[in-house]
Motif scaffolding. Structure first.
Motif, PDB file in Angstrom:
ATOM      1  N   ALA A   4      52.025  67.888 -63.555  1.00  0.00           N
ATOM      2  CA  ALA A   4      53.373  67.439 -63.923  1.00  0.00           C
ATOM      3  C   ALA A   4      53.694  67.796 -65.364  1.00  0.00           C
ATOM      4  O   ALA A   4      54.818  68.189 -65.691  1.00  0.00           O
ATOM      5  N   GLU A   5      52.697  67.683 -66.222  1.00  0.00           N
ATOM      6  CA  GLU A   5      52.902  67.969 -67.642  1.00  0.00           C
ATOM      7  C   GLU A   5      53.192  69.444 -67.893  1.00  0.00           C
ATOM      8  O   GLU A   5      53.863  69.806 -68.875  1.00  0.00           O
ATOM      9  N   ALA A   6      52.707  70.301 -66.999  1.00  0.00           N
ATOM     10  CA  ALA A   6      52.857  71.746 -67.196  1.00  0.00           C
ATOM     11  C   ALA A   6      53.795  72.388 -66.169  1.00  0.00           C
ATOM     12  O   ALA A   6      53.850  73.617 -66.072  1.00  0.00           O
ATOM     13  N   LEU A   7      54.524  71.573 -65.413  1.00  0.00           N
ATOM     14  CA  LEU A   7      55.357  72.097 -64.328  1.00  0.00           C
ATOM     15  C   LEU A   7      56.383  73.105 -64.851  1.00  0.00           C
ATOM     16  O   LEU A   7      57.270  72.760 -65.638  1.00  0.00           O
ATOM     17  N   PRO A   8      56.322  74.372 -64.406  1.00  0.00           N
ATOM     18  CA  PRO A   8      57.259  75.408 -64.859  1.00  0.00           C
ATOM     19  C   PRO A   8      58.544  75.389 -64.013  1.00  0.00           C
ATOM     20  O   PRO A   8      58.757  76.242 -63.151  1.00  0.00           O
ATOM     21  N   LEU A   9      59.390  74.420 -64.280  1.00  0.00           N
ATOM     22  CA  LEU A   9      60.533  74.136 -63.407  1.00  0.00           C
ATOM     23  C   LEU A   9      61.861  74.574 -64.022  1.00  0.00           C
ATOM     24  O   LEU A   9      62.132  74.308 -65.189  1.00  0.00           O
ATOM     25  N   GLU A  10      62.671  75.223 -63.199  1.00  0.00           N
ATOM     26  CA  GLU A  10      64.043  75.549 -63.570  1.00  0.00           C
ATOM     27  C   GLU A  10      64.969  74.951 -62.512  1.00  0.00           C
ATOM     28  O   GLU A  10      64.744  75.140 -61.310  1.00  0.00           O
ATOM     29  N   LEU A  11      66.006  74.243 -62.971  1.00  0.00           N
ATOM     30  CA  LEU A  11      66.977  73.647 -62.063  1.00  0.00           C
ATOM     31  C   LEU A  11      68.376  74.076 -62.480  1.00  0.00           C
ATOM     32  O   LEU A  11      68.717  74.007 -63.663  1.00  0.00           O
ATOM     33  N   SER A  12      69.194  74.485 -61.519  1.00  0.00           N
ATOM     34  CA  SER A  12      70.584  74.777 -61.839  1.00  0.00           C
ATOM     35  C   SER A  12      71.333  73.454 -62.008  1.00  0.00           C
ATOM     36  O   SER A  12      70.926  72.424 -61.480  1.00  0.00           O
TER      37      SER A  12
ATOM     38  N   VAL B 167      52.544  60.106 -63.044  1.00  0.00           N
ATOM     39  CA  VAL B 167      53.552  61.165 -62.948  1.00  0.00           C
ATOM     40  C   VAL B 167      54.940  60.655 -63.311  1.00  0.00           C
ATOM     41  O   VAL B 167      55.717  61.339 -63.999  1.00  0.00           O
ATOM     42  N   ARG B 168      55.264  59.460 -62.871  1.00  0.00           N
ATOM     43  CA  ARG B 168      56.642  58.978 -62.999  1.00  0.00           C
ATOM     44  C   ARG B 168      57.159  58.981 -64.445  1.00  0.00           C
ATOM     45  O   ARG B 168      58.264  59.460 -64.700  1.00  0.00           O
ATOM     46  N   PRO B 169      56.398  58.471 -65.427  1.00  0.00           N
ATOM     47  CA  PRO B 169      56.925  58.493 -66.800  1.00  0.00           C
ATOM     48  C   PRO B 169      57.187  59.907 -67.316  1.00  0.00           C
ATOM     49  O   PRO B 169      58.132  60.130 -68.080  1.00  0.00           O
ATOM     50  N   ILE B 170      56.373  60.860 -66.884  1.00  0.00           N
ATOM     51  CA  ILE B 170      56.545  62.248 -67.315  1.00  0.00           C
ATOM     52  C   ILE B 170      57.854  62.812 -66.771  1.00  0.00           C
ATOM     53  O   ILE B 170      58.663  63.389 -67.516  1.00  0.00           O
ATOM     54  N   LEU B 171      58.072  62.637 -65.477  1.00  0.00           N
ATOM     55  CA  LEU B 171      59.292  63.172 -64.884  1.00  0.00           C
ATOM     56  C   LEU B 171      60.520  62.367 -65.311  1.00  0.00           C
ATOM     57  O   LEU B 171      61.609  62.927 -65.458  1.00  0.00           O
ATOM     58  N   GLN B 172      60.357  61.077 -65.526  1.00  0.00           N
ATOM     59  CA  GLN B 172      61.489  60.263 -65.979  1.00  0.00           C
ATOM     60  C   GLN B 172      61.979  60.716 -67.360  1.00  0.00           C
ATOM     61  O   GLN B 172      63.184  60.803 -67.601  1.00  0.00           O
ATOM     62  N   GLN B 173      61.051  61.018 -68.258  1.00  0.00           N
ATOM     63  CA  GLN B 173      61.466  61.512 -69.569  1.00  0.00           C
ATOM     64  C   GLN B 173      62.104  62.894 -69.444  1.00  0.00           C
ATOM     65  O   GLN B 173      63.092  63.197 -70.126  1.00  0.00           O
ATOM     66  N   ALA B 174      61.548  63.712 -68.566  1.00  0.00           N
ATOM     67  CA  ALA B 174      62.149  65.033 -68.327  1.00  0.00           C
ATOM     68  C   ALA B 174      63.568  64.878 -67.788  1.00  0.00           C
ATOM     69  O   ALA B 174      64.469  65.655 -68.139  1.00  0.00           O
ATOM     70  N   GLN B 175      63.770  63.866 -66.953  1.00  0.00           N
ATOM     71  CA  GLN B 175      65.101  63.618 -66.399  1.00  0.00           C
ATOM     72  C   GLN B 175      66.076  63.168 -67.486  1.00  0.00           C
ATOM     73  O   GLN B 175      67.229  63.609 -67.523  1.00  0.00           O
TER      74      GLN B 175
END
Length: 235
Positions: free
Chosen positions: A66-74, A111-119
């Motif tokens: 999760a920390e290194a997820l190479p994600l692109e979102l439109s 995972v949740r805190p990582i993605l929540q901050q990314a959000q």
């Protein structure tokens, strides 16, 4: 929105089949602002872990992914694209294979805190770029964006939710199709309820029940709440 120029931030939560994704995209398009599907982020991470051979039961390993997820979102609600590590997975993350595994990632408390901050970061960037954002998921109104101008819980009866998801996944709403959808929808909601609250509105969150509303009526109901709250904020 405290002034006419302030970004309009709309947070929408809801269970599977409540209509939150389709309605949220339509609302963003109508308002001319950006859109964030937070659920797609959990699905994208699930796809990435499986693609990279990460055992979803190994919670620590999933956190590292999760920390290194190479994600692109439109951000365009009418042209959603999800790209992970250069691969377009827009369709893949909606497959039954991912749907059956995503709860293992979504209920990982590391995972949740990582993605929540990314959000939060993505919401701020989208709002800055487009003048506003509609973000939807399961804990957006309470954890990710509790200060959003508009916070909504979209809900619907179990029957309505199963019928909608069955039509979406199987293209049919007969008894067999609904039965095939039941476990996926209800188990996902049950699992995710252990780590997020999306079945009962928190204080200050407006509930919109779409059980007896068609799609257009659901969109109009949400837009009416947005207009009312925005007008109130402007004083």
């Amino acid at each position: 929105m405290t002034s006419d120029s302030a970004p309009l931030t709309i947070a929408i939560d809801g269970p599977s089949g409540s209509g939150k994704s389709s309605v949220s995209k339509a609302v963003a398009a109508r308002l001319g602002i950006g859109y964030l599907d937070t659920g797609a982020m959990y699905r994208a991470l699930t796809w990435w872990c499986l693609d990279q051979g990460v055992d979803l039961a190994d919670e620590a390993a999933v956190v590292v992914a999760a920390e290194a997820l190479p994600l692109e979102l439109s951000t365009d609600p009418e042209d959603q694209r999800v790209v992970v590590g250069g691969t377009d997975v827009t369709a893949d993350i909606r497959s039954t294979a991912i749907s059956s595994e995503v709860s293992k990632v979504a209920t990982n408390t590391g995972v949740r805190p990582i993605l929540q901050q990314a959000q939060r970061d993505r919401m701020a960037a989208i709002a800055e770029e487009t003048g506003g954002v509609v973000a939807e998921g399961r804990d957006i109104t309470t954890v990710v964006a509790p200060d959003a101008l508009v916070r909504l819980l979209l809900t619907a009866s179990e029957e309505a939710r199963l019928r909608r998801r069955s039509a979406e996944v199987h293209g049919a709403v007969d008894e067999e199709a609904i039965a095939a959808t039941r476990d996926q929808v209800l188990r996902r909601d049950r699992d995710d309820s252990a780590v997020s609250q999306f079945t009962v509105a928190a204080d200050g969150v407006v509930t919109v029940d779409t059980s007896d509303l068609d799609f257009d009526e659901s969109v109009e109901a949400v837009l009416a709440v947005v207009a009312s709250l925005a007008a109130h904020a402007r004083g």
